[in-house]
Scaffold this active site. Structure first.
Site, mmCIF file in Angstrom:
data_model
loop_
_atom_site.group_PDB
_atom_site.id
_atom_site.type_symbol
_atom_site.label_atom_id
_atom_site.label_comp_id
_atom_site.label_asym_id
_atom_site.label_seq_id
_atom_site.Cartn_x
_atom_site.Cartn_y
_atom_site.Cartn_z
ATOM 1 N N ASP A 190 -8.429 1.817 -3.424
ATOM 2 C CA ASP A 190 -7.320 2.302 -2.103
ATOM 3 C C ASP A 190 -7.883 3.719 -2.005
ATOM 4 O O ASP A 190 -7.471 5.165 -2.890
ATOM 5 C CB ASP A 190 -5.793 1.435 -1.625
ATOM 6 C CG ASP A 190 -5.492 2.155 -0.322
ATOM 7 O OD1 ASP A 190 -6.062 1.254 0.474
ATOM 8 O OD2 ASP A 190 -4.555 2.976 -0.515
ATOM 9 N N TYR B 162 0.818 -1.070 -0.572
ATOM 10 C CA TYR B 162 -0.015 0.127 -0.088
ATOM 11 C C TYR B 162 1.258 1.199 0.123
ATOM 12 O O TYR B 162 0.078 2.219 0.190
ATOM 13 C CB TYR B 162 -1.186 -0.104 1.193
ATOM 14 C CG TYR B 162 -1.505 -1.144 1.371
ATOM 15 C CD1 TYR B 162 -3.361 -0.862 0.601
ATOM 16 C CD2 TYR B 162 -1.802 -2.279 1.567
ATOM 17 C CE1 TYR B 162 -4.524 -2.165 0.258
ATOM 18 C CE2 TYR B 162 -3.276 -3.289 1.574
ATOM 19 C CZ TYR B 162 -3.537 -2.845 0.663
ATOM 20 O OH TYR B 162 -4.570 -3.635 0.916
ATOM 21 N N GLU C 14 -12.684 1.964 -1.866
ATOM 22 C CA GLU C 14 -12.872 2.023 0.357
ATOM 23 C C GLU C 14 -12.528 3.437 -0.136
ATOM 24 O O GLU C 14 -12.023 3.968 0.579
ATOM 25 C CB GLU C 14 -11.614 1.359 0.368
ATOM 26 C CG GLU C 14 -11.216 1.402 1.936
ATOM 27 C CD GLU C 14 -9.399 1.268 1.641
ATOM 28 O OE1 GLU C 14 -9.581 0.636 3.363
ATOM 29 O OE2 GLU C 14 -9.071 2.292 1.121
ATOM 30 N N LYS D 234 -34.054 -15.658 10.087
ATOM 31 C CA LYS D 234 -34.275 -15.608 11.709
ATOM 32 C C LYS D 234 -33.022 -15.002 12.423
ATOM 33 O O LYS D 234 -32.443 -15.735 12.310
ATOM 34 C CB LYS D 234 -35.286 -16.212 11.901
ATOM 35 C CG LYS D 234 -35.348 -16.025 13.610
ATOM 36 C CD LYS D 234 -36.532 -16.900 14.165
ATOM 37 C CE LYS D 234 -36.168 -17.913 14.344
ATOM 38 N NZ LYS D 234 -34.796 -17.996 15.699
ATOM 39 N N HIS E 74 -8.097 -6.474 5.570
ATOM 40 C CA HIS E 74 -7.291 -6.829 6.190
ATOM 41 C C HIS E 74 -6.711 -5.603 7.800
ATOM 42 O O HIS E 74 -5.209 -5.568 8.242
ATOM 43 C CB HIS E 74 -5.531 -6.829 5.058
ATOM 44 C CG HIS E 74 -6.086 -5.665 4.347
ATOM 45 N ND1 HIS E 74 -7.085 -5.396 3.585
ATOM 46 C CD2 HIS E 74 -5.262 -4.663 4.695
ATOM 47 C CE1 HIS E 74 -7.416 -4.256 3.296
ATOM 48 N NE2 HIS E 74 -6.342 -3.905 3.407
ATOM 49 N N ASP E 75 -7.462 -4.634 7.052
ATOM 50 C CA ASP E 75 -7.269 -3.353 8.242
ATOM 51 C C ASP E 75 -7.631 -3.090 9.392
ATOM 52 O O ASP E 75 -7.371 -3.977 10.508
ATOM 53 C CB ASP E 75 -7.697 -2.377 7.553
ATOM 54 C CG ASP E 75 -6.612 -2.297 6.565
ATOM 55 O OD1 ASP E 75 -5.583 -2.062 6.772
ATOM 56 O OD2 ASP E 75 -7.230 -1.572 5.516
ATOM 57 N N TRP F 127 -13.636 5.027 3.501
ATOM 58 C CA TRP F 127 -13.971 4.804 4.798
ATOM 59 C C TRP F 127 -13.879 6.002 5.937
ATOM 60 O O TRP F 127 -12.988 7.275 5.458
ATOM 61 C CB TRP F 127 -12.830 3.951 4.931
ATOM 62 C CG TRP F 127 -12.514 4.061 6.742
ATOM 63 C CD1 TRP F 127 -12.222 4.286 8.149
ATOM 64 C CD2 TRP F 127 -12.716 1.808 6.737
ATOM 65 N NE1 TRP F 127 -12.507 3.121 8.752
ATOM 66 C CE2 TRP F 127 -13.079 2.394 8.307
ATOM 67 C CE3 TRP F 127 -13.233 0.885 5.969
ATOM 68 C CZ2 TRP F 127 -12.742 0.542 8.729
ATOM 69 C CZ3 TRP F 127 -12.465 -0.135 6.131
ATOM 70 C CH2 TRP F 127 -13.407 -0.338 8.070
ATOM 71 N N SER G 183 -15.258 8.038 9.295
ATOM 72 C CA SER G 183 -16.208 7.707 11.170
ATOM 73 C C SER G 183 -17.660 7.183 10.703
ATOM 74 O O SER G 183 -18.208 8.137 10.723
ATOM 75 C CB SER G 183 -15.487 8.427 12.822
ATOM 76 O OG SER G 183 -13.949 8.033 11.925
ATOM 77 N N GLY H 202 -29.608 -0.081 2.233
ATOM 78 C CA GLY H 202 -31.259 0.065 1.819
ATOM 79 C C GLY H 202 -31.329 1.353 1.461
ATOM 80 O O GLY H 202 -32.366 1.226 1.138
ATOM 81 N N LYS I 50 -36.452 0.599 5.975
ATOM 82 C CA LYS I 50 -34.926 -0.293 5.089
ATOM 83 C C LYS I 50 -33.670 -0.911 6.456
ATOM 84 O O LYS I 50 -34.245 -0.597 7.286
ATOM 85 C CB LYS I 50 -35.220 0.655 4.481
ATOM 86 C CG LYS I 50 -36.161 0.583 3.382
ATOM 87 C CD LYS I 50 -35.916 1.529 2.476
ATOM 88 C CE LYS I 50 -37.306 2.014 1.218
ATOM 89 N NZ LYS I 50 -36.332 3.546 -0.158
#
Length: 904
Positions: A679, A558, A704, A870, A785-786, A706, A708, A772, A766
């Site tokens: 990435d 990376y 990706e 379920k 992997h992270d 990402w 919070s 959704g 939803k």
């Protein structure tokens, strides 16, 4: 012909008068003039015919030239094809010889390995034997010495105890006896003294009775003392007897230890004998195996050489036949050319003869030639106003002069000529006409049809079946047939909408497998992953996500540097191509992990900053965003977040985008990747991602992005609409050409599966993640992997993995399975069972979903029309739900974790 020197006309008599003769001569002159005009007209006709013949001759020569050109062209093509065939044949022969040499070298290496293995086994056996023997002997010696020591110590202790007890008892008895004797002697002496005193004072003392009484009492006390001493002696004797018994027991134990040591020695000898026999047996087996391998290799070598010679003879015969065909064709063409030349020569000689005849007639009539100037073999005869030129008796020349040079050929001769001389095709002006022509050139074997060991199809009983390469081919064909049969067996009926490919979603039925973790670079990963392709395909996986393939400063890939150097810590570029080919053979898509946001530089600038790139893409500071605080970029500001560990690439530069497009197309077309995992996608605008995807046309793409989630007081907030909206905004920026990881769903599942299932439904009914709102672009996952592996930044709850996979594999979107979970956590069969349920129910990324229950007790939802899931310990089954029509059968039952039903 006449030998006289005078010429006399045939119709003149010598007796006629001159006037008549003159009239006759005038008439003849008129007739000759008429004949001359006729001859001239004939000459003109002959000239015209000669011109026609010359024109035809020119055409014939042109055709001959064309035929020669075509023949030379075909000959050159044939020679080039033959040369190519020869070259390919020699190449294949060299490859076969090289393969044979490689096989022999492999066999020799295998023999050496076997011999080394046998030697190592023998050495290990000897070492084990020696170690075992030494250990057993040492153990036995230690045990014997320990037993002897313990026995000696026990005997010594017992002897010491006995001796000390005996000495003590004897000494005490002696002392007591001495004291008693001394007391008795003292008493006797005192008694004698008293007796003497009594006898002496008998007279004087009348108290003798009292003295006697006291003496008796003393005797009684002395008797008691003696009795006590005897009892003590008896006690000492008892103790001595006990000590003797203990000494006897110690001696018996020592004897038992000696017997045990002897038995141990016997067992040791037997064990040594058995080890020797086993080693001899193993040595014999290894020798027999080596002999068998030698024999098999010799047989294989003989069979291979025999088959090779036979095929070589076949090819040589084919080449000789091709050469013979070409030679025959050349000879036929040469014969036809010779025939044409003979015909042209005959035409020329005929034209010349007719020209000479016309010139002679003209000269005769114009008196240019004397009557006696001709050769003796020629005579001009005037017969009925016609001049005939007679030559020798050659009938062929006579026929040629009589009938003309263009006489029609009889049918029988035409047939015979056609039978003897083959018909040749017309000249081909270009290759397009040659390809469209009905004429077939020399049929030589195509280069890909030339025999080789690698392409030879083995038959039943063929000697090449045992060949190593043939075994590989047969195995590949068998696997391909198994895959075809398996696909035919489990194939479902697909509608055109189901097989439609889109850049972001593929067919919509993808199941992605992350084929690596954070520590995979420590092994030869491509070689480890390639054999797993068949297992992944059988399990229902459709796409495999590969680690970053480029050269990198960090071994995980990376921190890329030279994008065109694919020799990474995971393996070489050849190993990567082999692994990709194995995946393609199993109908698996391959997704390359491409790092486009940043790139590590190769050199420092004059001011010491690492911002000069090397390799094929030799960029400078102008390719780095200017708001990158660490690398002094001279490009435009970044369109996303800054990655502080490496220079952030400025994608607004035209040359940067051009180079990245070329690189992605190179990865697609030359290396063999089918799609991308992007990435750190939040580092640059999604509009550039759209441009890259449209240029490289991947079958599948995942970004990706990402971000919070929202927390309040350390607890996860229920409303995560802002988080999933940011991911969807990025997907919108790509024009919907790329999917994105559903980080929202992962974060919610961390808390929801701990009896907070109410988090899995939003106010609109939803799912609460990206699935959704835009399920076809949501790529659901539990770990990567992270988050997991050895990094563990955000690991999924270990005890909730089964529930998590039951959720993402039974819902819309594109699920991702992590390598560690599938192969290391022992839940492979459970995941395969869930994939089978998804496949049977026909769930895809756009399947509709209806949630029935979502509370603290559990979660119930129906995906599509054929699957119900379920989660939790809620008391529920399909018969209790009035909205569920049809017959439902339980497919998976994991109790309070999850249950799945499929519609019948």
């Amino acid at each position: 012909m006449n030998d006289s020197s005078e010429f006399q006309p045939a119709f003149v008599d010598e007796d006629d008068n001159p006037s008549d003769s003159l009239e006759i001569r005038e008439d003849e002159l008129l007739t000759a003039q008429i004949d001359l005009s006729d001859v001239r007209s004939q000459r003109d006709a002959i000239e015209k015919e000669r011109d026609i013949l010359l024109e035809k001759l020119a055409k014939a020569e042109a055709k001959q030239h064309e035929y020669q050109t075509a023949l030379m062209h075909e000959k050159e093509l044939t020679i080039s094809e033959l040369e190519a065939a020869k070259e390919l044949f020699h190449k294949k022969v060299q490859e076969s010889i090289q393969e044979k040499f490689d096989l022999e070298s492999k066999l020799i290496l295998a023999k050496q390995d076997a011999i080394e293995l046998a030697v190592q086994v023998e050495k290990l056996a000897e070492t084990a034997f020696e170690q075992t023997t030494s250990h057993i002997l040492e153990d036995a010696r230690l045990r014997v010495s320990t037993a002897e020591t313990s026995a000696a110590e026990a005997a010594y202790q017992i002897e010491e105890q006995v001796r000390s007890a005996t000495e003590g008892a004897v000494l005490s008895i002696v002392d007591q006896s001495k004291s008693a004797i001394e007391n008795a002697l003292a008493v006797a002496e005192s008694t004698g003294d008293r007796t003497k005193k009594f006898v002496a004072s008998y007279v004087d003392d009348l108290n003798l009775v009292n003295e006697i009484a006291s003496l008796k009492s003393q005797n009684v006390k002395l008797q008691k003392t003696m009795n006590d001493l005897e009892s003590q002696l008896l006690v000492s004797n008892n103790e001595m007897n006990k000590l003797k018994l203990e000494l006897e027991k110690s001696r018996q134990q020592a004897t038992a230890y000696e017997l045990l040591a002897r038995d141990t020695e016997k067992e040791l000898l037997e064990f040594q004998k058995s080890i020797r026999e086993t080693a001899i047996q193993q040595e014999d087996e290894v020798k027999s195996l080596l002999e068998k391998m030698k024999k098999d290799s010799a047989d294989r070598r003989k069979a291979t050489s025999k088959a090779f010679k036979a095929e070589l003879e076949t090819i040589q015969a084919a080449i000789e036949a091709a050469k013979e065909t070409v030679r025959a064709k050349d000879e036929a063409y040469v014969r036809r050319c010779e025939a044409l030349q003979r015909s042209l020569k005959a035409s020329e000689s005929a034209s010349k003869a007719w020209r000479q005849r016309a010139e002679m007639a003209e000269a005769l009539l114009s008196k240019k030639v004397g009557f006696g100037e001709n050769d003796d073999e020629e005579t001009y005869v005037v017969n009925g106003g016609r001049v005939d030129l007679l030559m020798d008796d050659d009938s062929q020349k006579w026929k040629l002069l009589t009938n003309g040079p263009r006489r029609k050929i009889p049918d029988w001769m035409v047939k015979r000529i056609g039978f003897i001389c083959p018909r040749f095709p017309p000249r081909k002006t270009n290759m397009a006409e040659a390809k469209l022509s009905k004429f077939k050139s020399l049929e030589l074997p195509k280069p890909d049809e030339v025999w080789s060991i690698a392409q030879e199809k083995p038959k039943e009983g063929d000697t090449l079946v045992e060949h190593v390469m043939e075994k590989e081919i047969i195995e590949k064909k068998r696997k391909a047939l198994e895959r075809a049969l398996q696909r035919k067996t489990i194939k479902w009926q697909k509608t055109p909408e189901e097989i439609k490919l889109e850049p972001g979603t593929g067919t919509g039925r993808e199941i992605v497998f992350q084929g690596f973790n954070w520590e995979s670079w420590r092994r030869q990963w491509y070689l480890d992953l390639a054999p797993k392709a068949a297992d992944l395909s059988r399990s229902g996986i459709t796409a495999v996500w590969f680690p970053p393939p480029t050269e990198s400063v960090a071994p995980q890939g990376y921190m890329p540097s030279d994008l065109y150097n694919l020799n990474s810590a995971y393996g070489s570029v050849e190993e990567l191509k082999h692994c990709l080919e194995e995946m393609r053979n199993q109908d698996l898509l391959t997704l390359g992990d491409v790092v486009l946001n940043h790139r590590c530089a190769h050199k420092q600038s004059p001011n010491g900053v690492w911002n000069i790139f090397g390799g094929k893409l030799a960029w400078g500071p102008e390719a780095i965003a200017c708001d990158d605080p660490n690398f002094q970029g001279r490009g435009n500001p970044s369109t996303g977040d800054i990655f502080h560990a490496a220079p952030n690439i400025d994608h607004s530069q035209d040359f940067v985008r051009k180079d990245i497009k070329e690189w992605l197309n190179w990865l697609r077309n030359d290396i063999g990747f089918d799609g991308w995992r992007l990435d750190f996608a939040r580092g640059f605008s999604g509009s550039y991602v759209k441009e890259y995807i449209e240029a490289s046309d991947p079958a599948f793409a995942i970004g990706e992005y990402w971000d919070s989630l929202a927390y309040e007081g350390g607890n996860l907030c229920y409303n995560q609409d802002a988080h999933r909206q940011r991911i969807i905004n990025w997907i919108n920026a790509t024009g919907g050409t790329s999917s994105a990881f559903d980080v929202t769903t992962k974060g919610i599942l961390h808390s929801a599966l701990h009896n907070q299932y109410w988090r899995l439904i939003d106010p609109q009914g939803k799912p609460t993640g990206v699935m959704g709102w835009w399920p076809s672009r949501a790529v659901t996952f539990l770990e990567n992997h992270d988050t997991g592996s050895t990094q563990g930044h955000w690991p999924f709850p270990r005890d909730k993995l089964l529930q998590g996979y039951a959720y993402i594999l039974s819902h819309p979107g594109t699920p991702v399975i992590f390598y560690d979970h599938f192969y290391d956590f022992g839940i492979r069969d459970v995941i395969t069972e869930l994939i089978e349920a998804r496949r049977r129910s026909g769930i895809h990324c756009r399947s509709p979903i209806k949630i029935f229950h979502a509370n603290n007790d559990g979660y119930v939802a129906k995906t599509g029309e054929t699957l119900v899931v379920k989660l939790g310990h809620i008391d529920w089954n399909p018969s209790k739900e009035v909205d569920l029509d049809g017959s439902w059968q339980k497919f998976v039952d994991k109790g309070s974790d999850y249950q799945l039903w499929l519609r019948q």
